[in-house]
Enzyme design. Structure first.
Site, short mmCIF file in Angstrom:
data_model
loop_
_atom_site.label_atom_id
_atom_site.label_comp_id
_atom_site.label_asym_id
_atom_site.label_seq_id
_atom_site.Cartn_x
_atom_site.Cartn_y
_atom_site.Cartn_z
N ASP A 1 17.11 -30.58 -4.03
CA ASP A 1 15.75 -30.60 -3.50
C ASP A 1 15.60 -29.70 -2.27
O ASP A 1 14.59 -29.02 -2.11
CB ASP A 1 15.29 -32.02 -3.20
CG ASP A 1 16.27 -32.81 -2.33
OD1 ASP A 1 17.34 -32.28 -1.97
OD2 ASP A 1 15.96 -33.99 -2.02
N GLU B 1 25.11 -30.13 3.68
CA GLU B 1 25.18 -30.00 5.14
C GLU B 1 25.52 -31.34 5.79
O GLU B 1 26.28 -31.40 6.78
CB GLU B 1 23.85 -29.47 5.69
CG GLU B 1 23.32 -28.22 5.01
CD GLU B 1 24.17 -26.99 5.28
OE1 GLU B 1 25.20 -27.10 5.97
OE2 GLU B 1 23.82 -25.92 4.78
N GLY C 1 26.32 -17.80 -1.07
CA GLY C 1 25.82 -19.16 -0.87
C GLY C 1 24.52 -19.27 -0.11
O GLY C 1 24.38 -20.13 0.75
N ASN D 1 18.01 -35.94 -3.50
CA ASN D 1 18.83 -36.82 -2.66
C ASN D 1 18.39 -36.74 -1.19
O ASN D 1 19.19 -36.90 -0.29
CB ASN D 1 20.32 -36.52 -2.81
CG ASN D 1 20.63 -35.05 -2.65
OD1 ASN D 1 19.81 -34.27 -2.18
ND2 ASN D 1 21.83 -34.65 -3.03
N ASP E 1 0.79 -1.22 0.00
CA ASP E 1 0.00 0.00 0.00
C ASP E 1 0.83 1.28 0.00
O ASP E 1 0.29 2.36 -0.24
CB ASP E 1 -0.99 0.01 1.17
CG ASP E 1 -0.37 -0.34 2.50
OD1 ASP E 1 0.84 -0.62 2.54
OD2 ASP E 1 -1.10 -0.34 3.51
N GLU F 1 8.97 -11.09 -1.49
CA GLU F 1 10.01 -10.08 -1.66
C GLU F 1 11.41 -10.69 -1.73
O GLU F 1 12.28 -10.18 -2.45
CB GLU F 1 9.94 -9.05 -0.53
CG GLU F 1 8.73 -8.15 -0.56
CD GLU F 1 7.51 -8.71 0.17
OE1 GLU F 1 6.50 -8.00 0.28
OE2 GLU F 1 7.58 -9.88 0.63
N HIS G 1 0.48 0.85 10.30
CA HIS G 1 0.81 -0.58 10.19
C HIS G 1 2.18 -0.77 9.54
O HIS G 1 2.61 0.04 8.74
CB HIS G 1 -0.26 -1.32 9.40
CG HIS G 1 -0.53 -0.77 8.05
ND1 HIS G 1 -1.28 0.36 7.82
CD2 HIS G 1 -0.16 -1.19 6.82
CE1 HIS G 1 -1.35 0.61 6.55
NE2 HIS G 1 -0.67 -0.32 5.89
N HIS G 2 2.83 -1.84 9.87
CA HIS G 2 4.20 -2.19 9.51
C HIS G 2 5.22 -1.45 10.40
O HIS G 2 6.42 -1.55 10.15
CB HIS G 2 4.55 -1.91 8.04
CG HIS G 2 3.63 -2.52 7.04
ND1 HIS G 2 2.94 -3.69 7.27
CD2 HIS G 2 3.28 -2.13 5.78
CE1 HIS G 2 2.21 -3.99 6.22
NE2 HIS G 2 2.39 -3.06 5.31
N GLY H 1 17.37 -34.38 0.87
CA GLY H 1 17.74 -33.40 1.89
C GLY H 1 18.98 -32.60 1.58
O GLY H 1 19.44 -32.51 0.43
#
Length: 599
Positions: free
Chosen positions: A450, A483, A414, A477, A29, A52, A116-117, A479
């Site tokens: 994925d 990591e 990354g 794979n 808005d 965003e 607002h915000h 997941g």
């Protein structure tokens, strides 16, 4: 054009003048009224996003491919903060983007109204502005209509010259005030400031050092692209006639079909024969160097200052002596003129060993080693290729690129999830470029995991809506494999929600979902999919699901982690990650470790 136009119109006209034709973002808005001005600018188009953060990623991808800044617009507070991670990635990797934030009116701000915000009983409506200060090169904090056009021009220039994010904060009421349309007739100066004396001294020092060397080599890195010096880099590579290496971020800047191209020099994490070629050199010339861990084989690419020339965006360092207040592109142009017409060195073309044969070559199921070998035959000249952080990027480094392939990845910052939304922006830019030239069509191709895709999967809907023809390869794979390789190989926090990709295209009303989703679990199926007409020459978004084992990985990712030391290698082995070439593909020298502490 009328003598007077709104400030909002002025801003969009200036943004269009520097080559931007698509505006990404989310309506709110406090920006709605000046969003209407986009439609008053001939040739400028509104491209909405699902959120965003995706808009920031899309603007980033657009800028990488278009060669101009990207632009996104959000509303104050909730919108601008949602985009902030994407902006930080652009700052990290020197991607020029303009973030336009629609702010509350000036009366609301001076009255500290609880609009607002906002936050608190007497809110400071500018506190969100302060959050982005370290993540931008400049900001136009517009308040006065008399100075606003000059402020817009200033930050547009900073965006281009410094190749990074800038902000325009536009109060909604100010956007409707009138300015002189004649101001648009004066072009914005987008050229870098250069100290001619320093540049001349740098060119002289570089040519002298190069003439004295017996076996110089060239290392091409990503900042050459970020600062508009790709063509000068390619000309220099041809003129020097010495071995040319690419960093992993700089892969594809110099065509890999060039005679003296010698491969990706990723520190200790190199393909066969690359380090042997590097060791022959007595001078390394780096162009646009970005020595992050993920761009240097975990800091294992060692450069001796005494035998290195660094040509960076705003300075040159020649064997330890710094020359400041220069710019890379004009420096390279001067260097090209100063060098002899014929190469000064007679160096034979690097002869690298044949690619290694993986120890899983006889498996029938799809493997990472097989994927990257076969993709070399799928890619074509003119393609735009994007890779996501993780196994995808590290696999792409082994692909032999055809000429004129443009590769992009967010290797330094990354942020997983970047690639899907960035691919949308990149494809918009690609289509714009194709509409203005006679080059062959080319495709926009994404490789992602994925886990990464799950973060920004909504932007596939934007691709479908805007009639994209992207080809998306998603590695299933189960997941976050990258990591898992660092820690927690079998921990539940590295698992993701299982996804039925067959339902994704129908969800977004794809025009031909049955023929545009492809599931691949074997090598034979992969070969067949690459030959399908709709994947080879897509008319709609194509989604190719590549099912591989959970602990399968590209060898370079394993090697990047293995160079950390003995403990890392022990962990990878004991947890059972696939080691396609043995010792994670590392030489005995590399297996000795790099001396880098990761604790």
């Amino acid at each position: 054009m009328a003598n007077k136009i709104t400030l909002g119109r002025y801003m969009w006209e200036r943004i269009h003048q520097i080559g931007i034709t698509s505006i990404f973002g989310v309506p709110g808005d406090f920006n709605l009224q000046f969003l209407d001005s986009i439609f008053d600018v001939a040739g400028l188009t509104w491209v909405g996003n699902q959120n965003e953060l995706n808009a920031a990623y899309a603007a980033d991808g657009y800028a990488r491919v278009k060669g101009t800044p990207g632009c996104l617009v959000t509303t104050h507070g909730v919108g601008e903060l949602s985009a902030l991670n994407g902006v930080a990635g652009s700052m990290s990797e020197h991607i020029p983007i303009i973030h336009v934030v629609g702010q509350t009116t000036r009366a609301m701000q001076t009255g500290h109204l609880m609009i607002h915000h906002s936050i608190g009983q007497r809110p400071d409506h500018q506190q969100y502005n302060k959050a982005s200060v370290p993540l931008r090169f400049a900001a136009a904090e517009l308040w006065d209509v008399e100075t606003a056009p000059g402020e817009i021009d200033r930050v547009v220039r900073e965006c281009v010259v410094k190749s990074g994010p800038v902000y325009i904060f536009l109060p909604l009421d100010l956007s409707a005030e009138m300015v002189d349309a004649g101001l648009l007739d004066r072009p914005i100066d987008l050229g870098p400031s250069v100290h001619e004396g320093n540049q001349g001294e740098a060119v002289e020092a570089i040519t002298q050092a190069f003439a004295e060397a017996k076996h110089p080599v060239l290392l091409v890195d990503i900042l050459t692209r970020r600062f508009g010096a790709v063509e000068q880099t390619r000309q220099l590579a041809r003129k020097l006639g010495v071995p040319v290496f690419a960093s992993n971020m700089g892969k594809g800047i110099v065509d890999e079909t060039e005679e003296m191209y010698a491969g990706v020099w990723m520190g200790a994490v190199c393909g066969p024969g690359v380090l042997d070629e590097v060791k022959k050199s007595d001078l390394v010339v780096t162009l646009g160097y970005l020595p992050a861990d993920t761009n240097s084989g975990g800091f294992s690419r060692k450069l001796d200052e005494a035998t290195t020339i660094r040509i960076d965006p705003h300075e040159a360092i020649v064997r330890g002596k710094k020359y400041s207040d220069i710019a890379m592109k004009p420096l390279l142009e001067s260097l090209l003129k100063a060098l002899p017409e014929k190469p000064q060195h007679t160096i034979v073309k690097p002869q690298l060993p044949a690619p290694r044969v993986p120890n899983d070559k006889d498996k029938k199921n799809l493997t990472q080693s097989y994927i990257w070998d076969r993709i070399s035959t799928y890619l074509s000249a003119g393609d735009i290729l994007l890779g996501e952080t993780g196994t995808a990027n590290f696999g792409i480094y082994d692909i032999a690129f055809p000429p004129s392939l443009h590769y992009e990845a967010q290797i330094y910052y990354g942020s997983i999830g970047w690639a899907a939304a960035a691919t949308f922006g990149a494809d918009i830019a690609h289509r714009e470029l194709l509409s203005t030239c006679s080059k062959s069509k080319g495709r926009t191709v994404l490789f992602t995991g994925d886990g990464s895709l799950a973060l920004t999967i909504q932007e596939i809907g934007s691709m479908v809506k805007h009639k994209s023809t992207c080809v998306i390869f998603v590695i299933n794979n189960e997941g976050y494999t990258v990591e898992r390789m660092i820690w927690g190989a079998r921990q539940s926090y590295n698992d993701i929600v299982p996804t039925s990709y067959a339902h994704l295209l129908p969800l977004y009303n794809h025009p031909d979902p049955a023929n545009s989703y492809h599931r691949v679990a074997t090598k034979a199926e992969f070969d067949a999919v690459l030959k399908k007409p709709q994947v080879a020459n897509p008319e709609h978004v194509q989604l190719v699901e590549l099912v591989v084992e959970k602990l399968d990985t590209s060898w370079r990712l394993g090697a990047q982690l293995a160079v950390r030391g003995q403990e890392a290698r022990k962990y990878l082995k004991e947890e059972g990650f696939h080691d396609a070439y043995g010792n994670w593909g590392l030489s005995e020298e590399a297996m000795g470790g790099t001396g880098v502490s990761w604790k």
